[in-house]
Scaffold this motif. Structure first.
Motif, mmCIF file in Angstrom:
data_model
loop_
_atom_site.group_PDB
_atom_site.id
_atom_site.type_symbol
_atom_site.label_atom_id
_atom_site.label_comp_id
_atom_site.label_asym_id
_atom_site.label_seq_id
_atom_site.Cartn_x
_atom_site.Cartn_y
_atom_site.Cartn_z
ATOM 1 N N ARG A 20 0.835 -1.208 0.000
ATOM 2 C CA ARG A 20 0.000 0.000 0.000
ATOM 3 C C ARG A 20 0.865 1.251 0.000
ATOM 4 O O ARG A 20 0.627 2.196 -0.768
ATOM 5 C CB ARG A 20 -0.913 0.024 1.233
ATOM 6 C CG ARG A 20 -2.096 -0.888 1.198
ATOM 7 C CD ARG A 20 -3.062 -0.535 2.325
ATOM 8 N NE ARG A 20 -4.036 -1.592 2.517
ATOM 9 C CZ ARG A 20 -4.021 -2.451 3.529
ATOM 10 N NH1 ARG A 20 -3.070 -2.379 4.460
ATOM 11 N NH2 ARG A 20 -4.956 -3.381 3.624
ATOM 12 N N ASP A 21 1.847 1.284 0.884
ATOM 13 C CA ASP A 21 2.701 2.470 0.991
ATOM 14 C C ASP A 21 3.518 2.681 -0.283
ATOM 15 O O ASP A 21 3.693 3.818 -0.738
ATOM 16 C CB ASP A 21 3.637 2.336 2.198
ATOM 17 C CG ASP A 21 2.905 2.434 3.529
ATOM 18 O OD1 ASP A 21 1.760 2.939 3.543
ATOM 19 O OD2 ASP A 21 3.471 1.996 4.546
ATOM 20 N N ARG A 22 4.014 1.596 -0.852
ATOM 21 C CA ARG A 22 4.814 1.708 -2.078
ATOM 22 C C ARG A 22 3.972 2.220 -3.236
ATOM 23 O O ARG A 22 4.395 3.109 -3.998
ATOM 24 C CB ARG A 22 5.421 0.344 -2.416
ATOM 25 C CG ARG A 22 6.290 0.353 -3.659
ATOM 26 C CD ARG A 22 7.053 -0.941 -3.820
ATOM 27 N NE ARG A 22 6.197 -2.090 -4.071
ATOM 28 C CZ ARG A 22 5.731 -2.429 -5.275
ATOM 29 N NH1 ARG A 22 6.015 -1.671 -6.318
ATOM 30 N NH2 ARG A 22 4.994 -3.519 -5.433
ATOM 31 N N LEU A 59 -15.204 -0.228 2.889
ATOM 32 C CA LEU A 59 -14.916 0.845 1.942
ATOM 33 C C LEU A 59 -14.150 1.997 2.583
ATOM 34 O O LEU A 59 -13.551 2.813 1.874
ATOM 35 C CB LEU A 59 -16.219 1.368 1.326
ATOM 36 C CG LEU A 59 -16.967 0.382 0.421
ATOM 37 C CD1 LEU A 59 -18.249 1.008 -0.091
ATOM 38 C CD2 LEU A 59 -16.086 -0.082 -0.733
ATOM 39 N N ASP A 60 -14.180 2.083 3.892
ATOM 40 C CA ASP A 60 -13.405 3.114 4.589
ATOM 41 C C ASP A 60 -12.209 2.483 5.311
ATOM 42 O O ASP A 60 -11.723 3.012 6.306
ATOM 43 C CB ASP A 60 -14.272 3.887 5.579
ATOM 44 C CG ASP A 60 -14.914 2.988 6.625
ATOM 45 O OD1 ASP A 60 -14.784 1.742 6.530
ATOM 46 O OD2 ASP A 60 -15.564 3.532 7.540
ATOM 47 N N GLY A 61 -11.712 1.376 4.784
ATOM 48 C CA GLY A 61 -10.609 0.655 5.405
ATOM 49 C C GLY A 61 -9.249 1.239 5.059
ATOM 50 O O GLY A 61 -9.134 2.322 4.478
ATOM 51 N N PRO A 62 -8.177 0.503 5.375
ATOM 52 C CA PRO A 62 -6.822 1.034 5.219
ATOM 53 C C PRO A 62 -6.426 1.346 3.782
ATOM 54 O O PRO A 62 -5.729 2.330 3.537
ATOM 55 C CB PRO A 62 -5.941 -0.057 5.827
ATOM 56 C CG PRO A 62 -6.803 -1.286 5.884
ATOM 57 C CD PRO A 62 -8.190 -0.802 6.053
ATOM 58 N N THR A 63 -6.852 0.516 2.816
ATOM 59 C CA THR A 63 -6.495 0.820 1.429
ATOM 60 C C THR A 63 -7.165 2.109 0.984
ATOM 61 O O THR A 63 -6.530 2.968 0.349
ATOM 62 C CB THR A 63 -6.879 -0.338 0.491
ATOM 63 O OG1 THR A 63 -6.161 -1.515 0.873
ATOM 64 C CG2 THR A 63 -6.547 -0.007 -0.952
ATOM 65 N N ALA A 64 -8.431 2.277 1.324
ATOM 66 C CA ALA A 64 -9.126 3.514 0.959
ATOM 67 C C ALA A 64 -8.475 4.725 1.615
ATOM 68 O O ALA A 64 -8.315 5.776 0.980
ATOM 69 C CB ALA A 64 -10.595 3.426 1.348
ATOM 70 N N ASP A 65 -8.073 4.608 2.855
ATOM 71 C CA ASP A 65 -7.426 5.724 3.548
ATOM 72 C C ASP A 65 -6.137 6.139 2.838
ATOM 73 O O ASP A 65 -5.888 7.324 2.593
ATOM 74 C CB ASP A 65 -7.105 5.344 4.994
ATOM 75 C CG ASP A 65 -8.342 5.296 5.877
ATOM 76 O OD1 ASP A 65 -9.395 5.804 5.445
ATOM 77 O OD2 ASP A 65 -8.244 4.731 6.990
ATOM 78 N N VAL A 66 -5.312 5.152 2.518
ATOM 79 C CA VAL A 66 -4.019 5.441 1.897
ATOM 80 C C VAL A 66 -4.204 5.991 0.480
ATOM 81 O O VAL A 66 -3.534 6.946 0.068
ATOM 82 C CB VAL A 66 -3.137 4.176 1.887
ATOM 83 C CG1 VAL A 66 -1.883 4.387 1.062
ATOM 84 C CG2 VAL A 66 -2.761 3.785 3.312
ATOM 85 N N MET A 67 -5.119 5.423 -0.282
ATOM 86 C CA MET A 67 -5.338 5.875 -1.649
ATOM 87 C C MET A 67 -6.005 7.246 -1.693
ATOM 88 O O MET A 67 -5.720 8.065 -2.574
ATOM 89 C CB MET A 67 -6.189 4.851 -2.408
ATOM 90 C CG MET A 67 -5.462 3.541 -2.681
ATOM 91 S SD MET A 67 -3.987 3.734 -3.741
ATOM 92 C CE MET A 67 -2.672 3.544 -2.524
ATOM 93 N N SER A 68 -6.892 7.508 -0.760
ATOM 94 C CA SER A 68 -7.512 8.833 -0.673
ATOM 95 C C SER A 68 -6.459 9.915 -0.480
ATOM 96 O O SER A 68 -6.460 10.943 -1.172
ATOM 97 C CB SER A 68 -8.512 8.860 0.489
ATOM 98 O OG SER A 68 -8.948 10.178 0.744
#
Length: 258
Positions: A20-22, A59-68
């Motif tokens: 995710r971070d990369r 939908l408001d999980g960690p991937t959504a947070d990072v991508m937002s």
């Protein structure tokens, strides 16, 4: 209009959090691009079905947070590929996330056609039911995912809903790479739209991925195509070409069925 397709190498030795971070860093590096597209299920791997339940997120999980945050920082429209979504009521879905340049989640699309012939994704995930389009300042995106490419009726419905550019994240296997190319071009020709088909690279869960992300124009010509490794494909597109193609060769006007 400038679009960047990020063909991610999904290596299951890399943790989901690290990936995710990369990937977020790669998105942030696309400042000045109008639209950034990521592949299908890049956080977990499209064929790593044994991890789907454990890695599912809301939908408001960690991937959504990072991508937002990445979309907001880059100031881009971001089709963040898809995640394994866990609905509050229980089912899992293969769900695409689209963020605006302000970082807001604007649209989601749950994959309608699940691959696996009663195994893997087809056994573990529920099907989506909605045709989804996204209005951008210069064009209208029609959303589909991977295996959806094999079902032309979905793309007719997207055209009827106003789609001018089809965005298709995927985790397509290398052994059917020629089908990937064929279907991407066919969907472009029959719909008279651009096709932005963004795949994954590398090998995971024992499956070699096709790579070969591509951009196809409304005449079916491949404008740009990636290789088999991790790669960023950036292309300048002319949304007016869709209108011109439909005017100069008005085949859609002659439809008699559907």
């Amino acid at each position: 209009m400038r679009a960047s397709l990020l063909q991610i190498d999904v290596d299951l030795k890399e943790t989901v959090a690290d990936r995710r971070d990369r990937v977020a860093a790669l998105v942030r590096a696309q400042g000045g691009t109008d639209l950034v597209v990521l592949p299908e299920l890049w956080p977990v791997g499209a064929f790593a079905s044994d991890t789907f339940a454990a890695e599912a997120e809301p939908l408001d999980g960690p991937t959504a947070d990072v991508m937002s945050a990445a979309a907001r920082d880059a100031g881009v429209w971001l089709h963040a590929g898809s995640i394994v979504e866990r609905d509050p009521d229980g089912p899992l879905y293969n769900t695409s996330l689209v963020f605006g340049p302000d970082g807001e989640l604007r649209h989601t699309y749950r994959k309608i056609h699940r691959f696996g012939f009663d195994q893997g994704e087809a056994a573990l995930m529920a099907p989506g039911e909605e045709i989804v389009t996204v209005e951008l300042p210069d064009t209208v995106l029609g959303l589909a995912t991977c295996y959806d490419l094999r079902f032309p009726e979905q793309f007719r419905l997207l055209v009827d809903a106003g789609a001018q550019m089809l965005v298709i994240p995927a985790g397509w296997p290398a052994k059917r790479r020629e089908h990937w190319r064929l279907f991407a071009q066919a969907r472009a020709v029959e719909s008279q739209t651009y096709v932005l088909a963004c795949g994954t690279a590398g090998t995971h869960a024992g499956v070699e991925l096709a790579g070969h992300s591509m951009v196809v124009d409304p005449w079916g010509d491949i404008v740009a195509e990636a290789g088999t490794g991790e790669e960023i494909l950036t292309v300048d597109l002319d949304p007016a070409l869709v209108t011109k193609t439909r005017h100069d060769f008005p085949v859609l006007r002659d439809r008699r069925l559907g």
